[in-house]
Design a protein around this motif. Sequence first.
Motif, PDB file in Angstrom:
ATOM      1  N   GLN A 289     -19.631  71.439 -71.148  1.00  0.00           N
ATOM      2  CA  GLN A 289     -19.766  71.776 -72.576  1.00  0.00           C
ATOM      3  C   GLN A 289     -18.394  71.913 -73.234  1.00  0.00           C
ATOM      4  O   GLN A 289     -18.176  71.429 -74.337  1.00  0.00           O
ATOM      5  CB  GLN A 289     -20.480  73.126 -72.710  1.00  0.00           C
ATOM      6  N   TYR A 290     -17.474  72.589 -72.560  1.00  0.00           N
ATOM      7  CA  TYR A 290     -16.136  72.813 -73.101  1.00  0.00           C
ATOM      8  C   TYR A 290     -15.422  71.478 -73.303  1.00  0.00           C
ATOM      9  O   TYR A 290     -14.807  71.223 -74.346  1.00  0.00           O
ATOM     10  CB  TYR A 290     -15.345  73.710 -72.148  1.00  0.00           C
ATOM     11  N   SER A 291     -15.533  70.595 -72.274  1.00  0.00           N
ATOM     12  CA  SER A 291     -14.838  69.302 -72.351  1.00  0.00           C
ATOM     13  C   SER A 291     -15.344  68.470 -73.524  1.00  0.00           C
ATOM     14  O   SER A 291     -14.594  67.736 -74.155  1.00  0.00           O
ATOM     15  CB  SER A 291     -15.085  68.470 -71.089  1.00  0.00           C
ATOM     16  N   GLN A 292     -16.634  68.585 -73.784  1.00  0.00           N
ATOM     17  CA  GLN A 292     -17.225  67.787 -74.864  1.00  0.00           C
ATOM     18  C   GLN A 292     -16.669  68.206 -76.231  1.00  0.00           C
ATOM     19  O   GLN A 292     -16.435  67.388 -77.096  1.00  0.00           O
ATOM     20  CB  GLN A 292     -18.746  67.971 -74.845  1.00  0.00           C
ATOM     21  N   LYS A 293     -16.423  69.508 -76.385  1.00  0.00           N
ATOM     22  CA  LYS A 293     -16.061  70.030 -77.719  1.00  0.00           C
ATOM     23  C   LYS A 293     -14.568  70.173 -77.946  1.00  0.00           C
ATOM     24  O   LYS A 293     -14.133  70.271 -79.082  1.00  0.00           O
ATOM     25  CB  LYS A 293     -16.717  71.400 -77.910  1.00  0.00           C
ATOM     26  N   VAL A 294     -13.794  70.205 -76.858  1.00  0.00           N
ATOM     27  CA  VAL A 294     -12.391  70.588 -77.015  1.00  0.00           C
ATOM     28  C   VAL A 294     -11.608  69.558 -77.842  1.00  0.00           C
ATOM     29  O   VAL A 294     -11.850  68.358 -77.775  1.00  0.00           O
ATOM     30  CB  VAL A 294     -11.723  70.799 -75.635  1.00  0.00           C
ATOM     31  N   ASN A 295     -10.671  70.114 -78.638  1.00  0.00           N
ATOM     32  CA  ASN A 295      -9.836  69.261 -79.456  1.00  0.00           C
ATOM     33  C   ASN A 295      -8.405  69.365 -78.908  1.00  0.00           C
ATOM     34  O   ASN A 295      -7.725  70.353 -79.144  1.00  0.00           O
ATOM     35  CB  ASN A 295      -9.923  69.754 -80.919  1.00  0.00           C
ATOM     36  N   ALA A 296      -8.012  68.388 -78.119  1.00  0.00           N
ATOM     37  CA  ALA A 296      -6.669  68.396 -77.521  1.00  0.00           C
ATOM     38  C   ALA A 296      -6.316  66.947 -77.223  1.00  0.00           C
ATOM     39  O   ALA A 296      -7.148  66.048 -77.399  1.00  0.00           O
ATOM     40  CB  ALA A 296      -6.685  69.203 -76.236  1.00  0.00           C
ATOM     41  N   ASP A 297      -5.068  66.720 -76.771  1.00  0.00           N
ATOM     42  CA  ASP A 297      -4.702  65.339 -76.405  1.00  0.00           C
ATOM     43  C   ASP A 297      -4.853  65.099 -74.915  1.00  0.00           C
ATOM     44  O   ASP A 297      -4.910  63.960 -74.470  1.00  0.00           O
ATOM     45  CB  ASP A 297      -3.260  65.042 -76.839  1.00  0.00           C
ATOM     46  N   MET A 298      -4.875  66.205 -74.142  1.00  0.00           N
ATOM     47  CA  MET A 298      -4.966  66.043 -72.685  1.00  0.00           C
ATOM     48  C   MET A 298      -5.779  67.187 -72.075  1.00  0.00           C
ATOM     49  O   MET A 298      -5.613  68.346 -72.456  1.00  0.00           O
ATOM     50  CB  MET A 298      -3.549  66.061 -72.080  1.00  0.00           C
ATOM     51  N   ILE A 299      -6.684  66.803 -71.164  1.00  0.00           N
ATOM     52  CA  ILE A 299      -7.382  67.814 -70.356  1.00  0.00           C
ATOM     53  C   ILE A 299      -6.784  67.731 -68.953  1.00  0.00           C
ATOM     54  O   ILE A 299      -6.736  66.649 -68.360  1.00  0.00           O
ATOM     55  CB  ILE A 299      -8.901  67.540 -70.286  1.00  0.00           C
ATOM     56  N   VAL A 300      -6.305  68.874 -68.455  1.00  0.00           N
ATOM     57  CA  VAL A 300      -5.822  68.927 -67.073  1.00  0.00           C
ATOM     58  C   VAL A 300      -6.963  69.577 -66.291  1.00  0.00           C
ATOM     59  O   VAL A 300      -7.229  70.765 -66.444  1.00  0.00           O
ATOM     60  CB  VAL A 300      -4.545  69.786 -66.967  1.00  0.00           C
ATOM     61  N   PHE A 301      -7.668  68.771 -65.499  1.00  0.00           N
ATOM     62  CA  PHE A 301      -8.879  69.271 -64.868  1.00  0.00           C
ATOM     63  C   PHE A 301      -8.592  69.779 -63.459  1.00  0.00           C
ATOM     64  O   PHE A 301      -8.421  68.996 -62.533  1.00  0.00           O
ATOM     65  CB  PHE A 301      -9.980  68.196 -64.842  1.00  0.00           C
ATOM     66  N   CYS A 302      -8.568  71.092 -63.311  1.00  0.00           N
ATOM     67  CA  CYS A 302      -8.332  71.679 -61.987  1.00  0.00           C
ATOM     68  C   CYS A 302      -9.704  71.943 -61.364  1.00  0.00           C
ATOM     69  O   CYS A 302     -10.301  73.006 -61.549  1.00  0.00           O
ATOM     70  CB  CYS A 302      -7.516  72.961 -62.106  1.00  0.00           C
ATOM     71  N   GLY A 303     -10.176  70.933 -60.688  1.00  0.00           N
ATOM     72  CA  GLY A 303     -11.496  70.981 -60.072  1.00  0.00           C
ATOM     73  C   GLY A 303     -11.573  69.795 -59.155  1.00  0.00           C
ATOM     74  O   GLY A 303     -10.609  69.496 -58.451  1.00  0.00           O
ATOM     75  N   VAL A 304     -12.698  69.081 -59.192  1.00  0.00           N
ATOM     76  CA  VAL A 304     -12.828  67.895 -58.333  1.00  0.00           C
ATOM     77  C   VAL A 304     -13.148  66.661 -59.177  1.00  0.00           C
ATOM     78  O   VAL A 304     -13.417  66.760 -60.383  1.00  0.00           O
ATOM     79  CB  VAL A 304     -13.865  68.119 -57.214  1.00  0.00           C
ATOM     80  N   HIS A 305     -13.137  65.511 -58.504  1.00  0.00           N
ATOM     81  CA  HIS A 305     -13.163  64.229 -59.200  1.00  0.00           C
ATOM     82  C   HIS A 305     -14.365  64.075 -60.140  1.00  0.00           C
ATOM     83  O   HIS A 305     -14.215  63.659 -61.286  1.00  0.00           O
ATOM     84  CB  HIS A 305     -13.134  63.100 -58.166  1.00  0.00           C
ATOM     85  N   PHE A 306     -15.585  64.435 -59.664  1.00  0.00           N
ATOM     86  CA  PHE A 306     -16.749  64.199 -60.529  1.00  0.00           C
ATOM     87  C   PHE A 306     -16.680  65.049 -61.799  1.00  0.00           C
ATOM     88  O   PHE A 306     -17.214  64.670 -62.841  1.00  0.00           O
ATOM     89  CB  PHE A 306     -18.078  64.442 -59.768  1.00  0.00           C
ATOM     90  N   MET A 307     -16.018  66.199 -61.744  1.00  0.00           N
ATOM     91  CA  MET A 307     -15.899  67.069 -62.926  1.00  0.00           C
ATOM     92  C   MET A 307     -14.955  66.433 -63.953  1.00  0.00           C
ATOM     93  O   MET A 307     -15.224  66.457 -65.163  1.00  0.00           O
ATOM     94  CB  MET A 307     -15.364  68.443 -62.525  1.00  0.00           C
ATOM     95  N   ALA A 308     -13.833  65.886 -63.455  1.00  0.00           N
ATOM     96  CA  ALA A 308     -12.878  65.233 -64.360  1.00  0.00           C
ATOM     97  C   ALA A 308     -13.518  63.985 -64.962  1.00  0.00           C
ATOM     98  O   ALA A 308     -13.338  63.689 -66.149  1.00  0.00           O
ATOM     99  CB  ALA A 308     -11.606  64.882 -63.594  1.00  0.00           C
ATOM    100  N   GLU A 309     -14.293  63.257 -64.149  1.00  0.00           N
ATOM    101  CA  GLU A 309     -15.009  62.080 -64.670  1.00  0.00           C
ATOM    102  C   GLU A 309     -15.969  62.496 -65.781  1.00  0.00           C
ATOM    103  O   GLU A 309     -16.051  61.845 -66.822  1.00  0.00           O
ATOM    104  CB  GLU A 309     -15.837  61.440 -63.542  1.00  0.00           C
ATOM    105  N   THR A 310     -16.688  63.596 -65.555  1.00  0.00           N
ATOM    106  CA  THR A 310     -17.650  64.081 -66.549  1.00  0.00           C
ATOM    107  C   THR A 310     -16.945  64.394 -67.866  1.00  0.00           C
ATOM    108  O   THR A 310     -17.431  64.037 -68.948  1.00  0.00           O
ATOM    109  CB  THR A 310     -18.374  65.341 -66.007  1.00  0.00           C
ATOM    110  N   ALA A 311     -15.774  65.044 -67.765  1.00  0.00           N
ATOM    111  CA  ALA A 311     -15.014  65.370 -68.979  1.00  0.00           C
ATOM    112  C   ALA A 311     -14.633  64.103 -69.733  1.00  0.00           C
ATOM    113  O   ALA A 311     -14.748  64.020 -70.961  1.00  0.00           O
ATOM    114  CB  ALA A 311     -13.768  66.166 -68.601  1.00  0.00           C
ATOM    115  N   LYS A 312     -14.202  63.087 -68.989  1.00  0.00           N
ATOM    116  CA  LYS A 312     -13.770  61.825 -69.622  1.00  0.00           C
ATOM    117  C   LYS A 312     -14.965  61.104 -70.260  1.00  0.00           C
ATOM    118  O   LYS A 312     -14.844  60.540 -71.352  1.00  0.00           O
ATOM    119  CB  LYS A 312     -13.102  60.940 -68.560  1.00  0.00           C
ATOM    120  N   ILE A 313     -16.127  61.142 -69.579  1.00  0.00           N
ATOM    121  CA  ILE A 313     -17.316  60.493 -70.140  1.00  0.00           C
ATOM    122  C   ILE A 313     -17.709  61.182 -71.452  1.00  0.00           C
ATOM    123  O   ILE A 313     -18.036  60.535 -72.444  1.00  0.00           O
ATOM    124  CB  ILE A 313     -18.503  60.551 -69.134  1.00  0.00           C
ATOM    125  N   LEU A 314     -17.637  62.520 -71.454  1.00  0.00           N
ATOM    126  CA  LEU A 314     -18.070  63.276 -72.637  1.00  0.00           C
ATOM    127  C   LEU A 314     -17.061  63.217 -73.771  1.00  0.00           C
ATOM    128  O   LEU A 314     -17.417  63.411 -74.930  1.00  0.00           O
ATOM    129  CB  LEU A 314     -18.311  64.745 -72.256  1.00  0.00           C
TER     130      LEU A 314
END
Length: 329
Positions: free
Chosen positions: A66-91
């Motif tokens: 939910q956060y990744s979908q709404k956030v307004n930034a130029d870069m997300i640094v995803f400290c988690g695992v690959h599928f989570m970072a993929e989800t952020a990029k898809i959203l």
Amino acid sequence: MHNMTIQEEVQQFGYVTKSLPAGIDVKGKIFRLKQEKNAVILAHYYVADEIQAIADFVGDSFALAQYSQKVNADMIVFCGVHFMAETAKILNPRIKVVLPDLHAGCSLADAAPEEEFRVFKAQHPEAVVVSYINCTAAVKAMSDYICTSSNAVSVVKSIPGDKEIIFAPDGNLGRYVSKVTGRKMHIWDGACIVHVNISEAKLVQLMKSQPDAQLIAHPECQSSILDKAQFIGSTKALIDYVQNSTHSTFIVATEAGILYKMREAAPGKKIFPAPAMENNTCACAECPYMKMNTLEKVYNAMHFEAPQIQIEPHIQEGALKALHNMLSI
Ligand code: 13P
Ligand code: SF4
């Protein structure tokens, strides 16, 4: 030997290997970079405490999506695992998403390879496909709904009773959802190596030595452990439960990284991590993939903007639709 380029390093090791000089203020450097690059740091509850401590937002898989979908930034640094970072990029495809170590995978995502899943799906052509968010973007694109541990029951309940359902890739979560909803499903039998490594025998011993403790568990645990639990929920739900409960002692059957935020949320309470079968540094359940995130890799990922997550265009649309179907429930 030539000096490797950043892309060569990422290809060979999964991350940028440049080391920072000893004694340097890594956190200070990360904070400065965050401002320069208009970046946000997201972290899952299972990463190391020192990373949770510098994150802008710490959450469970659902809240992070939910956060990744709404956030307004130029870069997300995803400290988690690959599928989570993929989800952020898809959203949020406009934003650069970096993952400090590309090898931070997940045994559940690995358990359902794209081609095998396609075959399984073809065997049940009428079924509605519900996939746990812990799967690859390619499997998401083959799914009708995505779910997380916090909403799997409500996603399955939202599907009309006369429909067949495929549930993948976590067998334990699937069997738990099937038990709660009474729905028979075609369940893909993948497992989380961390939750199935919790030792029932050692847990029973701990419960005997702490008779006042309530056992609370994540639904990725095996059914023999879930059957003993007084409460079952996602990482966020487990934290909220401990914070709001009138009980004062808990045994928590999930990855031990959760203790950092749980103790912060409920400072007066006694919290024991469930014991693991194999002895590791903490004798508790630890996810080796989540622990691949380090402060130095976070810094390098931000500075070199690598490794970056890219989603193949033919996967983006289907995966986004399945995620939206979850987020709109
Ligand atoms: P939640 O974040 O949904 O609690 O799931 C835990 C997990 O195993 C993430 O990989
Ligand atoms: Fe995957 Fe289990 Fe690690 Fe979560 S804890 S990332 S489900 S291996």
